[in-house]
Write an enzyme that holds these catalytic residues in place. Structure first.
Site, PDB file in Angstrom:
ATOM      1  N   CYS A  97     -11.130  -6.935  -0.045  1.00  0.00           N
ATOM      2  CA  CYS A  97     -10.399  -5.746  -0.495  1.00  0.00           C
ATOM      3  C   CYS A  97     -10.825  -5.323  -1.900  1.00  0.00           C
ATOM      4  CB  CYS A  97      -8.892  -5.993  -0.462  1.00  0.00           C
ATOM      5  SG  CYS A  97      -8.359  -7.318  -1.549  1.00  0.00           S
ATOM      6  N   ASP A 115      -9.861  -6.627  -4.705  1.00  0.00           N
ATOM      7  CA  ASP A 115      -8.821  -6.806  -5.713  1.00  0.00           C
ATOM      8  C   ASP A 115      -9.104  -8.035  -6.581  1.00  0.00           C
ATOM      9  OD1 ASP A 115      -7.702  -4.626  -4.618  1.00  0.00           O
ATOM     10  OD2 ASP A 115      -6.025  -5.638  -3.656  1.00  0.00           O
ATOM     11  N   CYS A 125      -3.743  -4.137  -5.147  1.00  0.00           N
ATOM     12  CA  CYS A 125      -2.737  -3.414  -4.375  1.00  0.00           C
ATOM     13  C   CYS A 125      -1.326  -3.768  -4.866  1.00  0.00           C
ATOM     14  CB  CYS A 125      -2.878  -3.778  -2.903  1.00  0.00           C
ATOM     15  SG  CYS A 125      -2.293  -5.431  -2.558  1.00  0.00           S
ATOM     16  N   CYS A 134      -2.711 -11.295  -0.292  1.00  0.00           N
ATOM     17  CA  CYS A 134      -2.437 -10.896  -1.679  1.00  0.00           C
ATOM     18  C   CYS A 134      -1.671 -12.013  -2.399  1.00  0.00           C
ATOM     19  CB  CYS A 134      -1.635  -9.604  -1.714  1.00  0.00           C
ATOM     20  SG  CYS A 134      -2.180  -8.377  -0.497  1.00  0.00           S
TER      21      CYS A 134
HETATM   22 FE1  FES Z   1      -6.220  -7.349  -1.281  1.00  0.00          FE
HETATM   23 FE2  FES Z   1      -3.697  -6.866  -1.634  1.00  0.00          FE
HETATM   24  S1  FES Z   1      -5.044  -5.792  -0.347  1.00  0.00           S
HETATM   25  S2  FES Z   1      -4.921  -8.252  -2.712  1.00  0.00           S
END
Ligand code: FES
Length: 144
Positions: free
Chosen positions: A37, A39, A63, A107
């Site tokens: 993702c 992040d 996110c 996450c």
């Molecule tokens: Fe990857 Fe939340 S979508 S940390």
């Protein structure tokens, strides 16, 4: 009941994150990223001589669930011992948040991993072998 897939707690921690920022004289910093993702989460620890978390801050580029997870994690970490930190699993974070949708569990896993990395950095900063963290973590997993 909160509308949508997120609990009120998640929304609250996303909208009003606790302990966001950096600690200048942190003695343990952990950074993890999720390539899927994109992040990134960074956790700063200030651990005192009694091995208790005196202060913790986070910076998350990610996110809403990642921000809420890191915010909740910091609240659960303050005042805890190094040993207790290792017992702080993503399940405990999810539970404290009142749940996360299945697609957002990773996450909270990032928060658990960031804590682990920060603890390894803490041992490194003391000139000790950071692999004790892996050993302790493996023991916690086995005991549960
Ligand atoms: Fe990857 Fe939340 S979508 S940390």
């Amino acid at each position: 009941m909160a509308k949508g897939p997120y609990s009120e707690k998640v929304m609250d921690h996303f909208m009003n994150p606790r302990n966001m920022g950096e600690i200048e004289d942190a003695n343990g910093i952990g950074e993890v990223g999720n390539p899927a993702c994109g992040d990134v989460m960074k956790i700063f620890l200030k651990i005192n001589d009694d091995m208790i978390v005196e202060d913790v801050k986070f910076k998350t580029f990610g996110c809403g669930a990642a921000i809420a997870s890191s915010s909740m994690a910091t609240e659960l970490m303050i005042g805890k011992s190094v040993e207790e930190l290792l017992q702080l699993t993503n399940d405990a974070i999810v539970e404290a948040l009142g749940g996360l949708p299945p697609a957002k569990i990773h996450c909270s896993v990032m928060a658990e991993e960031a804590i682990e990395e920060a603890l390894k950095d803490y041992y490194k900063s003391k000139g000790e072998d950071p692999s004790v963290v892996d050993d302790m973590k493996a023991k916690v997993k086995k005991d549960n």
